[in-house]
Design a protein around this motif. Sequence first.
Motif, PDB file in Angstrom:
ATOM      1  N   ILE A 169      38.428  47.661  32.719  1.00 23.37           N
ATOM      2  CA  ILE A 169      39.444  48.640  33.130  1.00 23.37           C
ATOM      3  C   ILE A 169      38.974  49.414  34.355  1.00 23.37           C
ATOM      4  CG2 ILE A 169      40.619  50.775  32.442  1.00 23.37           C
ATOM      5  CD1 ILE A 169      40.665  49.585  29.552  1.00 23.37           C
ATOM      6  N   ALA A 170      37.735  49.871  34.338  1.00 20.77           N
ATOM      7  CA  ALA A 170      37.203  50.627  35.480  1.00 20.77           C
ATOM      8  C   ALA A 170      37.171  49.779  36.738  1.00 20.77           C
ATOM      9  CB  ALA A 170      35.802  51.144  35.151  1.00 20.77           C
ATOM     10  N   ALA A 171      36.773  48.519  36.618  1.00 24.05           N
ATOM     11  CA  ALA A 171      36.707  47.639  37.785  1.00 24.05           C
ATOM     12  C   ALA A 171      38.094  47.416  38.384  1.00 24.05           C
ATOM     13  CB  ALA A 171      36.059  46.298  37.407  1.00 24.05           C
ATOM     14  N   VAL A 172      39.060  47.169  37.535  1.00 24.22           N
ATOM     15  CA  VAL A 172      40.437  46.943  38.042  1.00 24.22           C
ATOM     16  C   VAL A 172      40.976  48.212  38.701  1.00 24.22           C
ATOM     17  CG1 VAL A 172      42.815  46.479  37.370  1.00 24.22           C
ATOM     18  CG2 VAL A 172      40.984  45.055  36.457  1.00 24.22           C
ATOM     19  N   LEU A 173      40.785  49.352  38.058  1.00 21.30           N
ATOM     20  CA  LEU A 173      41.294  50.605  38.627  1.00 21.30           C
ATOM     21  C   LEU A 173      40.576  50.986  39.928  1.00 21.30           C
ATOM     22  CD1 LEU A 173      41.874  52.742  35.404  1.00 21.30           C
ATOM     23  CD2 LEU A 173      43.545  51.438  36.744  1.00 21.30           C
ATOM     24  N   ALA A 174      39.323  50.550  40.069  1.00 22.69           N
ATOM     25  CA  ALA A 174      38.566  50.831  41.289  1.00 22.69           C
ATOM     26  C   ALA A 174      38.724  49.721  42.341  1.00 22.69           C
ATOM     27  CB  ALA A 174      37.081  51.003  40.958  1.00 22.69           C
ATOM     28  N   SER A 175      39.592  48.755  42.040  1.00 27.09           N
ATOM     29  CA  SER A 175      39.824  47.609  42.948  1.00 27.09           C
ATOM     30  C   SER A 175      38.515  46.881  43.279  1.00 27.09           C
ATOM     31  CB  SER A 175      40.510  48.057  44.238  1.00 27.09           C
ATOM     32  OG  SER A 175      41.747  48.622  43.953  1.00 27.09           O
ATOM     33  N   GLN A 226      43.389  33.093  42.363  1.00 26.42           N
ATOM     34  CA  GLN A 226      43.541  34.206  43.298  1.00 26.42           C
ATOM     35  C   GLN A 226      44.956  34.776  43.290  1.00 26.42           C
ATOM     36  OE1 GLN A 226      41.862  32.719  46.979  1.00 26.42           O
ATOM     37  NE2 GLN A 226      39.801  33.235  46.259  1.00 26.42           N
ATOM     38  N   SER A 227      45.481  34.863  42.082  1.00 22.95           N
ATOM     39  CA  SER A 227      46.795  35.463  41.870  1.00 22.95           C
ATOM     40  C   SER A 227      46.612  36.961  41.646  1.00 22.95           C
ATOM     41  CB  SER A 227      47.457  34.839  40.639  1.00 22.95           C
ATOM     42  OG  SER A 227      48.576  35.593  40.240  1.00 22.95           O
ATOM     43  N   SER A 228      47.520  37.742  42.182  1.00 24.49           N
ATOM     44  CA  SER A 228      47.422  39.192  42.003  1.00 24.49           C
ATOM     45  C   SER A 228      47.697  39.602  40.560  1.00 24.49           C
ATOM     46  CB  SER A 228      48.394  39.907  42.943  1.00 24.49           C
ATOM     47  OG  SER A 228      49.725  39.532  42.634  1.00 24.49           O
ATOM     48  N   GLY A 229      48.277  38.725  39.775  1.00 21.37           N
ATOM     49  CA  GLY A 229      48.590  39.031  38.385  1.00 21.37           C
ATOM     50  C   GLY A 229      47.374  39.135  37.484  1.00 21.37           C
ATOM     51  N   TRP A 230      46.198  38.769  37.995  1.00 21.15           N
ATOM     52  CA  TRP A 230      45.002  38.838  37.148  1.00 21.15           C
ATOM     53  C   TRP A 230      44.704  40.262  36.720  1.00 21.15           C
ATOM     54  CZ3 TRP A 230      40.265  41.246  37.480  1.00 21.15           C
ATOM     55  CH2 TRP A 230      39.944  41.852  38.706  1.00 21.15           C
ATOM     56  N   THR A 231      45.052  41.235  37.574  1.00 18.20           N
ATOM     57  CA  THR A 231      44.740  42.621  37.240  1.00 18.20           C
ATOM     58  C   THR A 231      45.541  43.103  36.032  1.00 18.20           C
ATOM     59  OG1 THR A 231      46.341  43.423  38.870  1.00 18.20           O
ATOM     60  CG2 THR A 231      44.051  43.225  39.588  1.00 18.20           C
ATOM     61  N   THR A 232      46.817  42.751  35.991  1.00 17.04           N
ATOM     62  CA  THR A 232      47.657  43.137  34.858  1.00 17.04           C
ATOM     63  C   THR A 232      47.164  42.482  33.585  1.00 17.04           C
ATOM     64  OG1 THR A 232      49.564  43.410  36.315  1.00 17.04           O
ATOM     65  CG2 THR A 232      50.015  43.154  33.963  1.00 17.04           C
ATOM     66  N   ALA A 233      46.872  41.191  33.670  1.00 20.59           N
ATOM     67  CA  ALA A 233      46.373  40.476  32.491  1.00 20.59           C
ATOM     68  C   ALA A 233      45.034  41.050  32.034  1.00 20.59           C
ATOM     69  CB  ALA A 233      46.249  38.984  32.798  1.00 20.59           C
ATOM     70  N   ALA A 234      44.161  41.390  32.967  1.00 22.96           N
ATOM     71  CA  ALA A 234      42.854  41.944  32.617  1.00 22.96           C
ATOM     72  C   ALA A 234      42.999  43.322  31.962  1.00 22.96           C
ATOM     73  CB  ALA A 234      41.956  42.034  33.848  1.00 22.96           C
ATOM     74  N   LEU A 235      43.883  44.148  32.488  1.00 21.29           N
ATOM     75  CA  LEU A 235      44.114  45.468  31.883  1.00 21.29           C
ATOM     76  C   LEU A 235      44.684  45.343  30.470  1.00 21.29           C
ATOM     77  CD1 LEU A 235      45.523  47.520  34.904  1.00 21.29           C
ATOM     78  CD2 LEU A 235      43.310  47.807  33.766  1.00 21.29           C
ATOM     79  N   LEU A 236      45.651  44.438  30.292  1.00 14.96           N
ATOM     80  CA  LEU A 236      46.218  44.224  28.959  1.00 14.96           C
ATOM     81  C   LEU A 236      45.177  43.665  27.996  1.00 14.96           C
ATOM     82  CD1 LEU A 236      49.726  42.769  29.902  1.00 14.96           C
ATOM     83  CD2 LEU A 236      49.238  45.001  28.874  1.00 14.96           C
ATOM     84  N   ALA A 237      44.354  42.745  28.480  1.00 19.34           N
ATOM     85  CA  ALA A 237      43.303  42.158  27.640  1.00 19.34           C
ATOM     86  C   ALA A 237      42.299  43.217  27.214  1.00 19.34           C
ATOM     87  CB  ALA A 237      42.601  41.031  28.393  1.00 19.34           C
ATOM     88  N   ALA A 238      41.867  44.031  28.158  1.00 16.54           N
ATOM     89  CA  ALA A 238      40.885  45.071  27.846  1.00 16.54           C
ATOM     90  C   ALA A 238      41.466  46.102  26.883  1.00 16.54           C
ATOM     91  CB  ALA A 238      40.395  45.735  29.128  1.00 16.54           C
ATOM     92  N   ALA A 239      42.726  46.480  27.089  1.00 16.95           N
ATOM     93  CA  ALA A 239      43.370  47.438  26.177  1.00 16.95           C
ATOM     94  C   ALA A 239      43.495  46.841  24.778  1.00 16.95           C
ATOM     95  CB  ALA A 239      44.736  47.841  26.716  1.00 16.95           C
ATOM     96  N   GLY A 253      36.271  43.740  45.652  1.00 15.61           N
ATOM     97  CA  GLY A 253      37.258  43.764  46.719  1.00 15.61           C
ATOM     98  C   GLY A 253      37.758  42.400  47.140  1.00 15.61           C
ATOM     99  N   ALA A 254      36.956  41.364  46.939  1.00 13.98           N
ATOM    100  CA  ALA A 254      37.362  40.004  47.328  1.00 13.98           C
ATOM    101  C   ALA A 254      38.569  39.518  46.544  1.00 13.98           C
ATOM    102  CB  ALA A 254      36.193  39.041  47.130  1.00 13.98           C
ATOM    103  N   LEU A 255      38.836  40.106  45.398  1.00 13.19           N
ATOM    104  CA  LEU A 255      39.959  39.666  44.574  1.00 13.19           C
ATOM    105  C   LEU A 255      41.220  40.484  44.778  1.00 13.19           C
ATOM    106  CD1 LEU A 255      38.110  38.913  41.231  1.00 13.19           C
ATOM    107  CD2 LEU A 255      38.993  37.278  42.883  1.00 13.19           C
ATOM    108  N   PHE A 256      41.144  41.506  45.586  1.00 10.14           N
ATOM    109  CA  PHE A 256      42.321  42.365  45.796  1.00 10.14           C
ATOM    110  C   PHE A 256      42.946  42.123  47.150  1.00 10.14           C
ATOM    111  CE2 PHE A 256      40.271  44.432  42.288  1.00 10.14           C
ATOM    112  CZ  PHE A 256      41.322  44.867  41.529  1.00 10.14           C
TER     113      PHE A 256
END
Length: 125
Positions: free
Chosen positions: A113-119, A75-88, A122-125
């Motif tokens: 990418i769409a899921a992260v950008l749409a937050s 439940q680290s907020s850094g998952w979004t950055t890692a997920a975006l980089l992984a998807a890219a 919600g349980a993970l944000f």
Amino acid sequence: MTTALVSAFLFVHGLLHLAVWLPHGAAEQPFDPRHSWVLAAAGAPRARSVDRAAIGLASVTAMLYVIAGASAAAQSSGWTTAALLAAASGLLLKALWFDPWLTLGVLLDVGVIAAVLASWPGALF
């Protein structure tokens, strides 16, 4: 429950990159994961360096997805950055070494990418 599902998805999707791009002894595959249509169109000769580049990019993609999954599980907020980089990274890999068999992978990367950008979720944000 949502956290566990998202983490599992990120782990599995990442590890599938290794399963597809790492060399293995399977006699038949539906496509050659180390054939780059971009490099072939550019007239580049088929070389081991091209194979290594595909495997290297697939490994980076897998590592980033595993980091994203572990971060989401923690439940680290850094998952979004890692997920975006992984998807890219995954999209770059699939663009350079595209085959129609990879369409689902492209859709999954775009979905991340769409899921992260749409937050979402919600349980993970």
